[in-house]
Design an enzyme around this catalytic site. Structure first.
Site, short mmCIF file in Angstrom:
data_model
loop_
_atom_site.label_atom_id
_atom_site.label_comp_id
_atom_site.label_asym_id
_atom_site.label_seq_id
_atom_site.Cartn_x
_atom_site.Cartn_y
_atom_site.Cartn_z
CE1 TYR A 1 40.76 46.82 50.36
CE2 TYR A 1 41.88 46.41 52.45
CZ TYR A 1 40.77 46.27 51.64
OH TYR A 1 39.66 45.61 52.10
CB ALA B 1 45.05 55.16 52.27
P1 NAP Z 1 35.79 39.84 45.82
O1 NAP Z 1 35.50 38.43 46.20
O2 NAP Z 1 36.96 40.11 44.93
O3 NAP Z 1 34.48 40.52 45.20
C1 NAP Z 1 34.52 41.87 44.82
C2 NAP Z 1 33.21 42.28 44.17
O4 NAP Z 1 33.28 43.66 43.80
C3 NAP Z 1 32.90 41.50 42.93
O5 NAP Z 1 31.50 41.38 42.77
C4 NAP Z 1 33.50 42.37 41.83
O6 NAP Z 1 32.93 42.06 40.57
C5 NAP Z 1 33.09 43.75 42.36
N1 NAP Z 1 33.89 44.85 41.85
C6 NAP Z 1 35.26 44.98 41.88
N2 NAP Z 1 35.62 46.11 41.27
C7 NAP Z 1 34.47 46.72 40.83
C8 NAP Z 1 34.19 47.91 40.12
N3 NAP Z 1 35.17 48.73 39.71
N4 NAP Z 1 32.90 48.22 39.85
C9 NAP Z 1 31.91 47.40 40.25
N5 NAP Z 1 32.10 46.26 40.92
C10 NAP Z 1 33.38 45.91 41.20
O7 NAP Z 1 36.07 40.73 47.12
P2 NAP Z 1 35.54 40.58 48.63
O8 NAP Z 1 36.60 39.91 49.40
O9 NAP Z 1 34.16 40.07 48.66
O10 NAP Z 1 35.54 42.14 49.03
C11 NAP Z 1 34.34 42.90 48.97
C12 NAP Z 1 34.48 44.12 49.87
O11 NAP Z 1 34.81 43.70 51.18
C13 NAP Z 1 35.60 45.09 49.44
O12 NAP Z 1 35.17 46.40 49.63
C14 NAP Z 1 36.74 44.74 50.39
O13 NAP Z 1 37.58 45.84 50.59
C15 NAP Z 1 35.97 44.38 51.63
N6 NAP Z 1 36.70 43.52 52.58
C16 NAP Z 1 37.01 42.22 52.27
C17 NAP Z 1 37.65 41.44 53.22
C18 NAP Z 1 37.95 39.97 53.00
O14 NAP Z 1 38.56 39.36 53.89
N7 NAP Z 1 37.53 39.36 51.93
C19 NAP Z 1 38.01 41.99 54.45
C20 NAP Z 1 37.71 43.31 54.71
C21 NAP Z 1 37.03 44.08 53.77
P3 NAP Z 1 33.67 42.42 39.16
O15 NAP Z 1 35.12 42.13 39.36
O16 NAP Z 1 33.00 41.54 38.16
O17 NAP Z 1 33.41 43.86 38.92
#
Ligand code: NAP
Length: 259
Positions: free
Chosen positions: A158, A160
């Site tokens: 991740y 990376a």
């Molecule tokens: P989340 O709650 O799991 O939401 C992820 C979103 O991305 C959902 O809308 C999901 O919908 C969609 N998604 C996943 N795989 C997909 C695909 N192959 N095609 C299209 N849509 C897809 O995750 P989150 O925590 O909000 O994370 C969102 C972003 O923030 C990510 O890039 C993550 O690396 C980054 N991030 C999160 C955190 C944190 O603390 N939460 C910290 C740093 C960075 P579906 O599953 O229905 O497709």
């Protein structure tokens, strides 16, 4: 008016939940026309209701998989058609499954690369022509402190991809600059999303202790930074990685965090 986004057409990938929904909600509150995409239709429908209630001038949802180039291109074509153009792309969709280095399979690595890295590249590539027509195009990538700045056991693959997004950003910013498009990234720390809650109580408690501000972030706090990057006023800012983490990367030792 300063920071006015009311006339912007915005697409947030992975906008049905978590940080993506937080970003989309911030733009909706500013009165923008907002498109959200993800794979799951039910979450998209629920997100659309929330975004309309938050004040979006228009809400569009499209189901698509960013890991699939053809699906991403078709999704962006549909969004551009339905919104009548595109000013802002938030390339946010991402996954963070755990896999230790000792046991990581090729499939596990490929899956994370396909969504987090290739999905970002395909989204930006497909949106670039519409963003160029806009004349004030903005790309905002959701990276992470993990990989880009810090490490965490179990998330080497991740991390990376999250660092790779920044490498991509720097050359994309150069290639898109002649078209008036800026490309920046937000690097969230630990933000309370559905995905993060899935990591369990122990993880959430440990992460909260690691944050000098004493709490996890909210999706809308990341949204506020993304929205700033989309403003006219941020138009001279490009290829920058902005950390939104409550100070999590700051302490040299855990003792540096004061109660
Ligand atoms: P989340 O709650 O799991 O939401 C992820 C979103 O991305 C959902 O809308 C999901 O919908 C969609 N998604 C996943 N795989 C997909 C695909 N192959 N095609 C299209 N849509 C897809 O995750 P989150 O925590 O909000 O994370 C969102 C972003 O923030 C990510 O890039 C993550 O690396 C980054 N991030 C999160 C955190 C944190 O603390 N939460 C910290 C740093 C960075 P579906 O599953 O229905 O497709």
């Amino acid at each position: 008016m300063l920071f006015d986004l009311a006339d912007r057409r915005v697409l947030v990938t992975g906008g049905s939940k978590g940080i993506g929904l937080g970003i989309a909600t911030t733009f909706a509150k500013a009165g923008a026309a907002v498109a959200v995409t993800a794979r799951g239709e039910a979450d998209l429908a629920a997100a659309a209701e929330r975004l309309a209630a938050a004040g979006a001038s228009e809400v569009v949802t499209v189901a698509a998989d960013v890991a699939d180039r053809a699906s991403t291109r078709a999704m962006i074509r549909e969004v551009v058609e339905r919104l009548g153009g595109l000013d802002v792309l938030c390339a946010n969709a991402g996954v963070f499954p755990e896999a230790s280095l000792a046991t990581m399979t090729e499939e596990q690595l490929d899956d994370v690369v396909a969504v987090n890295l290739k999905g970002t590249v395909w989204s930006v590539q497909a949106a670039a022509p519409a963003l160029a027509i806009s004349g004030r195009g903005r790309v905002i990538i959701t990276s992470s402190i993990t990989g880009a700045i810090t490490g965490y056991p179990g998330w080497a693959h991740y991390g990376a991809t999250k660092a790779a997004q920044l490498g991509f950003m720097r050359t994309a910013a150069l290639e898109l600059a002649p078209h008036g498009i800026t490309v920046n990234a937000v690097l969230p720390g630990n933000v309370l999303t559905e995905g993060l809650v899935g990591m369990g109580e122990g993880y959430l408690a440990a992460m909260t202790r690691a944050v000098p501000l004493g709490r996890l972030g909210t999706p809308e706090e990341v949204g506020a930074t993304a929205a700033f990057l989309a403003t006219t006023e941020a138009g001279y800012l490009t290829a920058q990685a902005i950390v939104v983490d409550g100070g999590q990367i700051l302490p040299e030792t855990p003792e540096a965090i004061l109660a």
